[in-house]
Every structure is written in C-alpha cells, then in structure tokens.
Design an enzyme around this catalytic site. Structure first.
Site, PDB file in Angstrom:
ATOM      1  N   ARG A 227       0.872  -1.281   0.059  1.00 39.23           N
ATOM      2  CA  ARG A 227       0.045  -0.030  -0.023  1.00 39.23           C
ATOM      3  C   ARG A 227       0.935   1.095   0.119  1.00 39.23           C
ATOM      4  O   ARG A 227       1.520   1.594   1.054  1.00 39.23           O
ATOM      5  CB  ARG A 227      -1.101  -0.010   1.202  1.00 39.23           C
ATOM      6  CG  ARG A 227      -1.613   1.423   1.392  1.00 39.23           C
ATOM      7  CD  ARG A 227      -2.864   1.039   2.207  1.00 39.23           C
ATOM      8  NE  ARG A 227      -3.752   0.584   1.592  1.00 39.23           N
ATOM      9  CZ  ARG A 227      -5.169   0.533   2.138  1.00 39.23           C
ATOM     10  NH1 ARG A 227      -5.465   0.931   3.084  1.00 39.23           N
ATOM     11  NH2 ARG A 227      -6.165  -0.055   1.271  1.00 39.23           N
TER      12      ARG A 227
ATOM     13  N   HIS B 289      -7.208   1.329  -6.839  1.00 32.88           N
ATOM     14  CA  HIS B 289      -7.121   0.023  -5.783  1.00 32.88           C
ATOM     15  C   HIS B 289      -7.760  -1.059  -6.408  1.00 32.88           C
ATOM     16  O   HIS B 289      -8.916  -1.340  -6.124  1.00 32.88           O
ATOM     17  CB  HIS B 289      -8.111   0.948  -4.799  1.00 32.88           C
ATOM     18  CG  HIS B 289      -8.264  -0.081  -3.498  1.00 32.88           C
ATOM     19  ND1 HIS B 289      -7.409  -1.070  -3.304  1.00 32.88           N
ATOM     20  CD2 HIS B 289      -9.051   0.409  -2.570  1.00 32.88           C
ATOM     21  CE1 HIS B 289      -7.699  -1.427  -1.952  1.00 32.88           C
ATOM     22  NE2 HIS B 289      -8.605  -0.681  -1.472  1.00 32.88           N
TER      23      HIS B 289
ATOM     24  N   GLN C 127      -9.713  -3.943  -4.527  1.00 35.04           N
ATOM     25  CA  GLN C 127     -11.244  -3.603  -4.109  1.00 35.04           C
ATOM     26  C   GLN C 127     -12.155  -3.693  -5.062  1.00 35.04           C
ATOM     27  O   GLN C 127     -13.215  -4.436  -4.927  1.00 35.04           O
ATOM     28  CB  GLN C 127     -11.090  -2.019  -3.736  1.00 35.04           C
ATOM     29  CG  GLN C 127     -12.460  -1.616  -3.350  1.00 35.04           C
ATOM     30  CD  GLN C 127     -12.888  -2.345  -1.861  1.00 35.04           C
ATOM     31  OE1 GLN C 127     -12.143  -2.063  -0.827  1.00 35.04           O
ATOM     32  NE2 GLN C 127     -14.118  -2.755  -1.871  1.00 35.04           N
TER      33      GLN C 127
ATOM     34  N   ASP D  90     -17.417   6.956  -2.432  1.00 38.41           N
ATOM     35  CA  ASP D  90     -16.206   6.640  -1.359  1.00 38.41           C
ATOM     36  C   ASP D  90     -15.940   7.920  -0.704  1.00 38.41           C
ATOM     37  O   ASP D  90     -16.519   8.961  -0.816  1.00 38.41           O
ATOM     38  CB  ASP D  90     -14.869   6.384  -2.235  1.00 38.41           C
ATOM     39  CG  ASP D  90     -13.714   6.033  -1.745  1.00 38.41           C
ATOM     40  OD1 ASP D  90     -13.727   6.045  -0.347  1.00 38.41           O
ATOM     41  OD2 ASP D  90     -12.673   5.907  -2.122  1.00 38.41           O
TER      42      ASP D  90
ATOM     43  N   CYS E  22     -16.478   1.406  -0.495  1.00 38.63           N
ATOM     44  CA  CYS E  22     -15.302   0.163   0.092  1.00 38.63           C
ATOM     45  C   CYS E  22     -14.987   0.250   1.458  1.00 38.63           C
ATOM     46  O   CYS E  22     -14.400  -0.517   1.910  1.00 38.63           O
ATOM     47  CB  CYS E  22     -13.974   0.768  -0.900  1.00 38.63           C
ATOM     48  SG  CYS E  22     -13.336   2.142  -0.603  1.00 38.63           S
TER      49      CYS E  22
ATOM     50  N   ARG F 258     -13.720  -8.892   0.299  1.00 39.23           N
ATOM     51  CA  ARG F 258     -12.267  -8.582   0.495  1.00 39.23           C
ATOM     52  C   ARG F 258     -11.437 -10.008   0.708  1.00 39.23           C
ATOM     53  O   ARG F 258     -10.319 -10.253  -0.075  1.00 39.23           O
ATOM     54  CB  ARG F 258     -11.740  -7.452   1.114  1.00 39.23           C
ATOM     55  CG  ARG F 258     -12.301  -6.052   0.999  1.00 39.23           C
ATOM     56  CD  ARG F 258     -11.975  -5.530  -0.260  1.00 39.23           C
ATOM     57  NE  ARG F 258     -10.423  -5.600  -0.638  1.00 39.23           N
ATOM     58  CZ  ARG F 258      -9.695  -4.525  -0.016  1.00 39.23           C
ATOM     59  NH1 ARG F 258     -10.154  -3.493   0.609  1.00 39.23           N
ATOM     60  NH2 ARG F 258      -8.386  -4.457  -0.438  1.00 39.23           N
TER      61      ARG F 258
HETATM   62  N1   CP Z   1     -11.218  -0.640   1.399  1.00 47.18           N
HETATM   63  C1   CP Z   1     -10.061  -0.646   2.001  1.00 47.18           C
HETATM   64  O1   CP Z   1      -9.077  -0.814   1.497  1.00 47.18           O
HETATM   65  O2   CP Z   1     -10.126  -0.318   3.314  1.00 47.18           O
HETATM   66  P1   CP Z   1      -8.759  -0.309   4.299  1.00 47.18           P
HETATM   67  O3   CP Z   1      -8.214   1.111   3.818  1.00 47.18           O
HETATM   68  O4   CP Z   1      -9.143  -0.483   5.596  1.00 47.18           O
HETATM   69  O5   CP Z   1      -7.668  -1.197   4.108  1.00 47.18           O
HETATM   70  N1  NVA Z   2     -10.027   6.585  -1.639  1.00 50.03           N
HETATM   71  C1  NVA Z   2      -9.811   6.050  -0.255  1.00 50.03           C
HETATM   72  C2  NVA Z   2      -9.979   4.590  -0.029  1.00 50.03           C
HETATM   73  C3  NVA Z   2      -9.660   3.829   1.110  1.00 50.03           C
HETATM   74  C4  NVA Z   2      -9.581   2.469   1.067  1.00 50.03           C
HETATM   75  C5  NVA Z   2      -8.391   6.446  -0.023  1.00 50.03           C
HETATM   76  O1  NVA Z   2      -7.512   6.459  -0.851  1.00 50.03           O
HETATM   77  O2  NVA Z   2      -8.077   6.964   1.344  1.00 50.03           O
END
Ligand code: CP
Ligand code: NVA
Length: 316
Positions: free
Chosen positions: A114, A141, A144, A234, A273, A301
């Site tokens: 990440r 992402h 997801q 989101d 998400c 997930r």
């Molecule tokens: N949806 C998602 O990726 O959640 P987290 O940020 O908790 O991993």
């Molecule tokens: N768009 C959000 C998604 C979190 C899972 C972010 O990047 O923070």
C-alpha cells in the site's frame, strides 16, 4: 544467486488495465469459488508448495480491511505472512526501492504494497522477481474492485452489460472501476464535480481501448444513477490529501442519500469500499439501510484476496 532468475516473469497484480480480461474473469470466478468453499480452500485453488510460502505486506498508509483480509487470506491458503509499516523498514530511511525489492525477493514469495505514490509500486514491481500486488496507491485500488464485482454478481448475476454508477470524488477507487468497466464489459456512469474528475490518463486509456461508450463522465449525480443497478461512492478525502475543506465544499451536492437512491434502478444496491463517513459522502439511512451491501463487500475482500494470491502464485 537468486534461484528465481531465468524463471518465468512474476505475475504482478498492479492494475486492472494491465491484466488480460480473461485472466480477470478467471480471478473473479475463483473468488466466487473461494467464497463457497469457506475456510478450507479446495486443492485445485491452492498454489503448489503454499505451505512454504510467505507474503510480505508493506504499508505506507493505514489499513484495516486490506491488511487483515490479505493476512487471513494467505493463512487460509496455507501460507504465512509478515506485515510491515514502512517506517519500521530502511525504506523509511531512504533505502532505494529497487534494493528493497531485490532483497525481499530473496526471502519471500509475494509482496503486497500500500503505497503513497503509485510510482513506488511500479518501481517495486520492476525490480522484484516475485509477484507484487497493489494494495492501494494514490492512483488505483484494483483488489477492491475484484471484491466489488464479486459482491455485485452474488446479488445480481454476471456484471457484463449491466450499469453501475459512481457518485463523488474521481479518485483511486473510481479509476479501478473505470478499468474494470472496460475489462468486464459493463457500463459505468461517473458523476464528479468538474474539478475532481478522474485522472486524465485513465480517461485516455478508456478512449484508447475503443470503449468510450462503457464509461460516461458527467457532473450530474441524477444522470449517473438513472436506471443503475448499483450506486457506489467513497470518502471525499482520501489518505494523503490535505485539501479537505475544498473537497467537502465541491462534493456536497454528490452526497448519496435516499432521494438519490430512489432515482436509481429499482432495488439498486449501494456499495462503499469503507471506511465511510456518515453524513458526508453517504447518509446513515442509506449505508445502514436495506439496499446497502457494504459489509458483504468488506467480507468479500477476503475471498477476493485468496483468488488474487492464488493467481499470482501460479493457479490458473
Ligand atoms: N477498503 C479498504 O481498502 O479499506 P482499508 O483502508 O481499511 O484497507
Ligand atoms: N479513496 C480512499 C480509499 C480507502 C480504502 C483512500 O485512498 O483513502
């Protein structure tokens, strides 16, 4: 000497636009099968020698779902995991990404990352000799959306030809939905303020695929949701963004409430998400109401990660 040199290139899972549509369809089908099978993964979906394999997970940003679902997924497949925050690593003190990728490739069997900057993921993949998986970047992402398609399909059937509406920020999750619309052949209507449109590179990619009809961009939430079987939104402020007041002002008219859901197709489902901010991008009555499938989506997930890991580790 890296024992893997000379072997086939690793199966990276970086972005949906870079993976063959048939492979993506197979990964989602495997995710359906993983879900049906529960904790005991059927032999034909278990990577060879999985009990000797280790997944390393690196986090430059917080995570609840991605962290825990990948960890549990790898364990249920029969392998092991190591989770690291980048500040615990020499990466956080300036060790080059290329060196990090080469070193971790000597210890582990797959990397999940990440990253703040998408380029970090690309650089890791360029230098790793093991599969690298995108666990979210500022641009996309993809994991997801594998879970989201599984979620859509378990309530509505095959997503091909169907209509999904994205309402809100044209962010990283929206970008992966756009990639998916082209790869899975569904219609995606994306409603954002003009100032928060999806990345131009993603819009250009959709055009370059000759699939301009599969993604409609608009600034009108009502136009986007009309007849849609699924409405997705989101957070208005993604991790790493520092212009919250501006975003909240621009995105106010894009809040998903029951009035907007009533303009969508009959019994349309609502997806997010998570993490969600009730009273901002979605009203509490929608996310906690009968049309919401957000907790199935979160559960999915886990099933999706098992399918992604299985494919990256050689299962077809
Ligand atoms: N949806 C998602 O990726 O959640 P987290 O940020 O908790 O991993
Ligand atoms: N768009 C959000 C998604 C979190 C899972 C972010 O990047 O923070």
């Amino acid at each position: 000497m890296d024992a893997r040199i000379g072997l086939k290139p690793p199966r990276h899972f970086l972005d949906l636009d870079q993976i063959d549509a048939r492979v993506l369809r197979r990964i989602v089908d495997m995710a359906h099968e993983m879900k049906k099978a529960g904790r005991r993964v059927p032999q034909h979906l278990r990577p060879k020698d999985i009990e000797d394999m280790v997944l390393v997970m690196i986090f430059e940003k917080p995570s609840t779902r991605t962290r825990v679902s990948f960890d549990v997924a790898m364990r249920q497949l029969g392998g092991q995991t190591i989770g690291l925050n980048h500040t615990d690593m020499q990466l956080g003190r300036g060790e080059p990404i290329s060196d990090t990728a080469k070193v971790l490739s000597r210890y582990a069997d797959a990397l999940m990352v990440r990253a703040n900057a998408h380029q970090t993921l690309v650089d890791l993949a360029e230098h790793a000799t093991i599969p690298v998986i995108n666990g979210l970047t500022d641009l996309s992402h993809p994991c997801q959306i594998v879970a989201d398609i599984l979620t859509f399909e378990e309530t509505r059937g095959n997503i091909g030809g169907r209509t999904v509406a994205w309402v809100g920020d044209g962010n990283n999750v929206a970008a992966s939905w756009m990639h998916a619309a082209v790869k899975f052949g569904f219609k995606l209507r994306v409603a954002t303020p003009a100032q928060l449109k999806p990345e131009q590179a993603v819009i250009d990619w959709v055009k370059s695929e000759g699939a301009k009809d599969s993604v409609l961009l608009t600034d009108d939430p009502a136009e986007a949701v009309k007849g849609a079987e699924c409405v997705v939104t989101d957070t208005w402020v993604s991790m790493g963004q520092d212009d919250a007041p501006r975003r909240k002002q621009l995105l106010g008219p894009y809040a998903v409430d029951q009035n907007l859901m009533d303009r969508a197709g009959k019994d349309a489902i609502f997806m997010h998400c998570l993490p969600a901010y009730r009273g901002h991008e979605v009203s509490a009555d929608v996310i906690d109401g009968a049309q919401s499938v957000v907790f199935d989506e979160a559960e999915n997930r886990l099933h999706a990660q098992k399918a992604i890991l299985a494919w990256c580790l050689g299962v077809d």
